[in-house]
Design a protein around this motif. Sequence first.
Motif, PDB file in Angstrom:
ATOM      1  N   HIS A   1      22.300  66.272   3.537  1.00  0.00           N
ATOM      2  CA  HIS A   1      21.128  66.240   4.403  1.00  0.00           C
ATOM      3  C   HIS A   1      21.523  65.924   5.840  1.00  0.00           C
ATOM      4  N   VAL A   2      22.524  65.071   6.001  1.00  0.00           N
ATOM      5  CA  VAL A   2      22.945  64.662   7.342  1.00  0.00           C
ATOM      6  C   VAL A   2      23.691  65.785   8.059  1.00  0.00           C
ATOM      7  N   ASN A   3      24.544  66.517   7.349  1.00  0.00           N
ATOM      8  CA  ASN A   3      25.377  67.530   8.006  1.00  0.00           C
ATOM      9  C   ASN A   3      24.567  68.565   8.784  1.00  0.00           C
ATOM     10  N   PRO A   4      23.565  69.226   8.179  1.00  0.00           N
ATOM     11  CA  PRO A   4      22.823  70.211   8.973  1.00  0.00           C
ATOM     12  C   PRO A   4      22.001  69.571  10.089  1.00  0.00           C
ATOM     13  N   ALA A   5      21.481  68.354   9.831  1.00  0.00           N
ATOM     14  CA  ALA A   5      20.727  67.666  10.879  1.00  0.00           C
ATOM     15  C   ALA A   5      21.615  67.352  12.076  1.00  0.00           C
ATOM     16  N   ALA A   6      22.907  67.089  11.811  1.00  0.00           N
ATOM     17  CA  ALA A   6      23.834  66.787  12.900  1.00  0.00           C
ATOM     18  C   ALA A   6      23.986  67.970  13.850  1.00  0.00           C
TER      19      ALA A   6
ATOM     20  N   ILE B   1      21.653  70.152  14.536  1.00  0.00           N
ATOM     21  CA  ILE B   1      20.430  70.192  15.345  1.00  0.00           C
ATOM     22  C   ILE B   1      20.472  69.105  16.402  1.00  0.00           C
ATOM     23  N   ALA B   2      20.937  67.911  16.010  1.00  0.00           N
ATOM     24  CA  ALA B   2      21.036  66.811  16.966  1.00  0.00           C
ATOM     25  C   ALA B   2      21.978  67.156  18.109  1.00  0.00           C
ATOM     26  N   ALA B   3      23.090  67.810  17.794  1.00  0.00           N
ATOM     27  CA  ALA B   3      24.050  68.185  18.832  1.00  0.00           C
ATOM     28  C   ALA B   3      23.432  69.171  19.820  1.00  0.00           C
ATOM     29  N   GLU B   4      22.638  70.107  19.305  1.00  0.00           N
ATOM     30  CA  GLU B   4      21.979  71.074  20.182  1.00  0.00           C
ATOM     31  C   GLU B   4      20.959  70.383  21.089  1.00  0.00           C
ATOM     32  N   LEU B   5      20.204  69.450  20.540  1.00  0.00           N
ATOM     33  CA  LEU B   5      19.225  68.714  21.352  1.00  0.00           C
ATOM     34  C   LEU B   5      19.936  67.903  22.435  1.00  0.00           C
TER      35      LEU B   5
ATOM     36  N   VAL C   1      22.607  75.840   9.323  1.00  0.00           N
ATOM     37  CA  VAL C   1      23.018  75.285  10.609  1.00  0.00           C
ATOM     38  C   VAL C   1      24.538  75.184  10.600  1.00  0.00           C
ATOM     39  N   ILE C   2      25.181  76.088  11.307  1.00  0.00           N
ATOM     40  CA  ILE C   2      26.640  76.135  11.369  1.00  0.00           C
ATOM     41  C   ILE C   2      27.082  75.399  12.623  1.00  0.00           C
ATOM     42  N   ALA C   3      27.747  74.269  12.445  1.00  0.00           N
ATOM     43  CA  ALA C   3      28.154  73.463  13.590  1.00  0.00           C
ATOM     44  C   ALA C   3      29.444  72.739  13.273  1.00  0.00           C
ATOM     45  N   ALA C   4      30.149  72.338  14.320  1.00  0.00           N
ATOM     46  CA  ALA C   4      31.387  71.579  14.143  1.00  0.00           C
ATOM     47  C   ALA C   4      31.086  70.239  13.482  1.00  0.00           C
ATOM     48  N   ARG C   5      32.013  69.788  12.650  1.00  0.00           N
ATOM     49  CA  ARG C   5      31.853  68.504  11.973  1.00  0.00           C
ATOM     50  C   ARG C   5      33.048  67.623  12.315  1.00  0.00           C
TER      51      ARG C   5
ATOM     52  N   ASP D   1      40.388  65.603  -2.076  1.00  0.00           N
ATOM     53  CA  ASP D   1      39.154  64.878  -2.383  1.00  0.00           C
ATOM     54  C   ASP D   1      37.966  65.469  -1.640  1.00  0.00           C
ATOM     55  N   ARG D   2      38.193  65.778  -0.370  1.00  0.00           N
ATOM     56  CA  ARG D   2      37.163  66.394   0.459  1.00  0.00           C
ATOM     57  C   ARG D   2      37.806  67.514   1.263  1.00  0.00           C
ATOM     58  N   ALA D   3      37.104  68.599   1.401  1.00  0.00           N
ATOM     59  CA  ALA D   3      37.654  69.750   2.120  1.00  0.00           C
ATOM     60  C   ALA D   3      36.818  70.046   3.358  1.00  0.00           C
ATOM     61  N   PRO D   4      37.435  70.545   4.417  1.00  0.00           N
ATOM     62  CA  PRO D   4      36.682  71.013   5.584  1.00  0.00           C
ATOM     63  C   PRO D   4      36.098  72.397   5.283  1.00  0.00           C
ATOM     64  N   VAL D   5      35.029  72.388   4.508  1.00  0.00           N
ATOM     65  CA  VAL D   5      34.490  73.637   3.963  1.00  0.00           C
ATOM     66  C   VAL D   5      34.148  74.631   5.061  1.00  0.00           C
ATOM     67  N   ALA D   6      33.444  74.163   6.090  1.00  0.00           N
ATOM     68  CA  ALA D   6      33.048  75.078   7.161  1.00  0.00           C
ATOM     69  C   ALA D   6      34.264  75.700   7.843  1.00  0.00           C
ATOM     70  N   ALA D   7      35.314  74.899   8.042  1.00  0.00           N
ATOM     71  CA  ALA D   7      36.520  75.421   8.688  1.00  0.00           C
ATOM     72  C   ALA D   7      37.227  76.437   7.798  1.00  0.00           C
ATOM     73  N   LEU D   8      37.295  76.184   6.500  1.00  0.00           N
ATOM     74  CA  LEU D   8      37.909  77.130   5.569  1.00  0.00           C
ATOM     75  C   LEU D   8      37.191  78.472   5.619  1.00  0.00           C
ATOM     76  N   MET D   9      35.864  78.411   5.668  1.00  0.00           N
ATOM     77  CA  MET D   9      35.088  79.653   5.715  1.00  0.00           C
ATOM     78  C   MET D   9      35.252  80.354   7.045  1.00  0.00           C
ATOM     79  N   ALA D  10      35.174  79.592   8.130  1.00  0.00           N
ATOM     80  CA  ALA D  10      35.242  80.189   9.462  1.00  0.00           C
ATOM     81  C   ALA D  10      36.589  80.850   9.726  1.00  0.00           C
ATOM     82  N   ARG D  11      37.649  80.293   9.146  1.00  0.00           N
ATOM     83  CA  ARG D  11      38.988  80.855   9.355  1.00  0.00           C
ATOM     84  C   ARG D  11      39.290  82.036   8.438  1.00  0.00           C
ATOM     85  N   GLY D  12      38.334  82.415   7.611  1.00  0.00           N
ATOM     86  CA  GLY D  12      38.527  83.568   6.734  1.00  0.00           C
ATOM     87  C   GLY D  12      39.518  83.329   5.613  1.00  0.00           C
ATOM     88  N   GLU D  13      39.621  82.069   5.174  1.00  0.00           N
ATOM     89  CA  GLU D  13      40.611  81.724   4.152  1.00  0.00           C
ATOM     90  C   GLU D  13      40.092  81.869   2.728  1.00  0.00           C
TER      91      GLU D  13
END
Length: 381
Positions: free
Chosen positions: A14-19, A21-25, A196-200, A270-282
């Motif tokens: 829930h926090v990740n996509p809200a972040a 939006i917060a960054a855009e604001l 909401v696709i944004a840097a984490r 344990d945790r993966a940078p999912v958005a980065a993996l997708m964005a890099r076409g991996e």
Amino acid sequence: MTRFLLVMPPLTGHVNPAAGIAAELAARGHDVAWTGTESVLRPLLGGDARVLGTGTRAFRAQGGHGLAALRSLWEGFIVPYARFTAKPLDAVVREYRPDVLLVDQHTPAGALVAHRHGLPWASFAPGAMELGRPYRALPQVEAWMTGLLRGLWERARLPGAEYVDPRFSPALVLATTGPALTGRAAPPHHAQVGPVIAARPHDPGFPWERLLPGRRRVLVTMGTLAGELGAAFLARAVRALELCGEDVQPVFAAPRGLLPALPARAVAVDRAPVAALMARGELDAVLCHGGMNTVGEALAHGLPLVTAPIRHDQPFVAAQVTAVGAGLRVPFARVTAERLAEALGTVLEATAHREAAVRVGTDLLAGGGAVAAADRLEALG
């Protein structure tokens, strides 16, 4: 400049996509603050975020399937969290004096305090369970949920004649999905902005050097709520990906203690940078629990899915993915390694699933993401 207060539960999805939006604001010059469980929010948001904490306490672990899971969610988390945060939230609003609140649907106390202070508020729906009345065929279930929410309203000593469902702001409901996935147009005061696709900035490191060239890769992630429940499924997933052949490299995002022995070609973190993996076409496909964030981000990057929903809104999202042809659904508790391998092989080999994922993802991105969400929130100010 408008002062926005984001009322979020201590849930990463829930926090990740809200972040974003917060960054855009913030980029538009607005003042943005967060409120909730600081021990959870701070690691996700980074040291620069303004977090007005509401205290920390343990809540009953969520479990079960179907209606049992729904009961666990509401009675074990949503209602007690609302009661626990009610007074601290009121104090936060008095201190920060926001102009607009963005209130997650799992934090109804935020809607109650906004109503008490006469402040405009928007609902935030990062999942599908509270959209489209999925339990309308079960009127007793709907009545039970309504009773719980009315109980919170009464506990807050708000006038009964003014009752508004705290999950649905009459001014604006922001949802991180779109008609291409839900199959229906939204009411005028609903904004289906897509993923909401944004840097984490909190994303963990990753052993990129272990990604083997010339392999097709499947990300396996069952979310933050699977826990021990996911161990048996993950064991079957490991075997299924072995059956898929040497040219398929699995990437597991799961606690190492839940995984069995892995083949040498597999990567496990344990945790993966999912958005980065997708964005890099991996990645070439995703095996997941059907959470809205993972599904939306995968589709936004044109990745077909195999979903194994566990609870809450996941079965609804998984059904949507299957209906639009962007992936396949398997039963979390009963699927065999062989059947799972067959499903993974199908989404990797069949072009139809990938083409559908690209088409649906393109339509979801047309919702505007964080930019569209910020536009709608600014209009409330």
